[in-house]
Design a protein around this motif. Structure first.
Motif, PDB file in Angstrom:
ATOM      1  N   TYR A 124       7.331   8.981  -6.065  1.00  0.00           N
ATOM      2  CA  TYR A 124       6.533   8.892  -7.412  1.00  0.00           C
ATOM      3  C   TYR A 124       7.489   8.595  -8.689  1.00  0.00           C
ATOM      4  O   TYR A 124       7.095   7.564  -9.235  1.00  0.00           O
ATOM      5  CB  TYR A 124       5.471   9.903  -7.448  1.00  0.00           C
ATOM      6  N   PRO A 179      -4.018  10.519 -10.372  1.00  0.00           N
ATOM      7  CA  PRO A 179      -4.314   9.131  -9.865  1.00  0.00           C
ATOM      8  C   PRO A 179      -5.787   8.638 -10.189  1.00  0.00           C
ATOM      9  O   PRO A 179      -5.865   7.419 -10.639  1.00  0.00           O
ATOM     10  CB  PRO A 179      -4.382   9.353  -8.188  1.00  0.00           C
ATOM     11  N   THR A 239      -0.972   1.539  -9.863  1.00  0.00           N
ATOM     12  CA  THR A 239      -1.772   1.998  -8.628  1.00  0.00           C
ATOM     13  C   THR A 239      -0.709   2.247  -7.570  1.00  0.00           C
ATOM     14  O   THR A 239      -0.854   3.210  -6.905  1.00  0.00           O
ATOM     15  CB  THR A 239      -2.988   0.902  -8.176  1.00  0.00           C
ATOM     16  N   VAL A 240       0.247   1.386  -7.643  1.00  0.00           N
ATOM     17  CA  VAL A 240       1.139   1.608  -6.510  1.00  0.00           C
ATOM     18  C   VAL A 240       1.974   2.927  -6.747  1.00  0.00           C
ATOM     19  O   VAL A 240       2.333   3.856  -5.813  1.00  0.00           O
ATOM     20  CB  VAL A 240       2.132   0.365  -6.624  1.00  0.00           C
ATOM     21  N   CYS A 241       2.184   3.105  -8.237  1.00  0.00           N
ATOM     22  CA  CYS A 241       3.122   4.483  -8.378  1.00  0.00           C
ATOM     23  C   CYS A 241       2.122   5.751  -8.106  1.00  0.00           C
ATOM     24  O   CYS A 241       2.819   6.706  -7.771  1.00  0.00           O
ATOM     25  CB  CYS A 241       3.317   4.643 -10.100  1.00  0.00           C
ATOM     26  N   ALA A 299       0.113   6.000  -5.489  1.00  0.00           N
ATOM     27  CA  ALA A 299       0.152   6.326  -4.055  1.00  0.00           C
ATOM     28  C   ALA A 299       0.761   7.587  -3.525  1.00  0.00           C
ATOM     29  O   ALA A 299       0.256   8.227  -2.731  1.00  0.00           O
ATOM     30  CB  ALA A 299       0.508   4.896  -3.358  1.00  0.00           C
ATOM     31  N   VAL A 328      -1.125  10.533  -4.313  1.00  0.00           N
ATOM     32  CA  VAL A 328      -2.456  10.732  -3.427  1.00  0.00           C
ATOM     33  C   VAL A 328      -1.906  11.415  -2.200  1.00  0.00           C
ATOM     34  O   VAL A 328      -2.736  12.122  -1.715  1.00  0.00           O
ATOM     35  CB  VAL A 328      -3.113   9.426  -3.239  1.00  0.00           C
ATOM     36  N   CYS A 329      -0.856  11.030  -1.677  1.00  0.00           N
ATOM     37  CA  CYS A 329      -0.430  11.821  -0.356  1.00  0.00           C
ATOM     38  C   CYS A 329      -0.120  13.114  -0.721  1.00  0.00           C
ATOM     39  O   CYS A 329      -0.466  14.007   0.170  1.00  0.00           O
ATOM     40  CB  CYS A 329       1.121  11.010   0.120  1.00  0.00           C
ATOM     41  N   SER A 363       7.713  13.020  -1.542  1.00  0.00           N
ATOM     42  CA  SER A 363       6.404  12.140  -2.333  1.00  0.00           C
ATOM     43  C   SER A 363       6.658  12.060  -3.637  1.00  0.00           C
ATOM     44  O   SER A 363       6.277  11.131  -4.533  1.00  0.00           O
ATOM     45  CB  SER A 363       5.268  12.421  -1.849  1.00  0.00           C
TER      46      SER A 363
END
Length: 152
Positions: free
Chosen positions: A39, A104, A126-128, A130, A133-134, A35
Motif C-alpha cells: 500500500y 478504502p 482504487t488500486v492503492c 486494494a 482491503v486485503c 500488504s
C-alpha cells in the motif's frame, strides 16, 4: 535438585507476546505488514504520478497534491501500528482493522464525486486501496481474532 529456570508467562513482558502466538497468527501478521508495505509503495507511485503529470504541464488540483502527500505518510503510521499489533498491542490491532475498512470506503467514495479528481487519478487511488482491503479481511480472519479474543 532441579530448579525451574524458565520464565513464567506472567513474567514475560507485554511487548514480546508475538513470540507466543500461533503460527497462523504470525503468518497473518506477516501478510498484514506486507500488504501495508505494498500500500505504501503504491501511494509513493501515485505521488510520483501526480508530480509527473504536474511537471508535464497538465492540471493537478490541490486535492490531488494533498492526498498524494498524506497517503504515504499515513502508510508509515499504519505500518507502525501493525508492527505494534504484531507485538501484542490490542489497541493498535483494532486501529489497523478499523482504518483498513474505513480508508478504502472514504478514499474511493470521495473520488467518485464528479469533478473532484480526474478518472485516471480515481483509478490509481482504487488500486492503492486494494492492499488495505486485503488487510481488512486479514484482521477479521480467524487467526487474528484468536490472537486478540474479545474479553468483554
Amino acid at each position: 535438585m532441579e530448579s525451574n529456570t524458565h520464565p513464567t508467562t506472567e513474567a514475560t513482558p507485554h511487548h514480546t507476546r508475538h513470540t507466543h502466538q500461533a503460527p497462523d497468527a504470525l503468518r497473518a501478521f506477516g501478510m498484514t505488514v506486507t500488504s501495508i508495505k505494498v500500500y505504501g509503495a503504491l501511494c509513493v507511485v501515485a505521488f510520483l504520478a501526480v508530480a509527473a503529470v504536474a511537471g508535464s504541464g497538465h492540471t493537478v488540483n490541490t486535492f490531488m497534491w494533498v492526498r498524494a502527500v498524506l497517503l504515504p505518510v499515513i502508510a508509515v503510521l499504519i505500518h507502525r501500528m501493525a508492527t505494534a499489533a504484531s507485538r501484542g498491542s490490542r489497541r493498535a490491532f483494532e486501529r489497523v482493522g478499523t482504518l483498513a475498512v474505513i480508508m478504502p470506503i472514504a478514499i474511493i467514495g470521495v473520488d467518485l464525486i464528479p469533478g473532484v479528481c480526474p478518472p485516471w487519478y480515481a483509478a490509481m487511488q482504487t488500486v492503492c486501496m486494494a492492499p488495505l482491503v486485503c488487510v481488512a479481511f486479514i484482521t477479521r480472519g480467524s487467526a487474528l481474532r484468536a490472537a486478540f479474543p474479545k474479553g468483554r
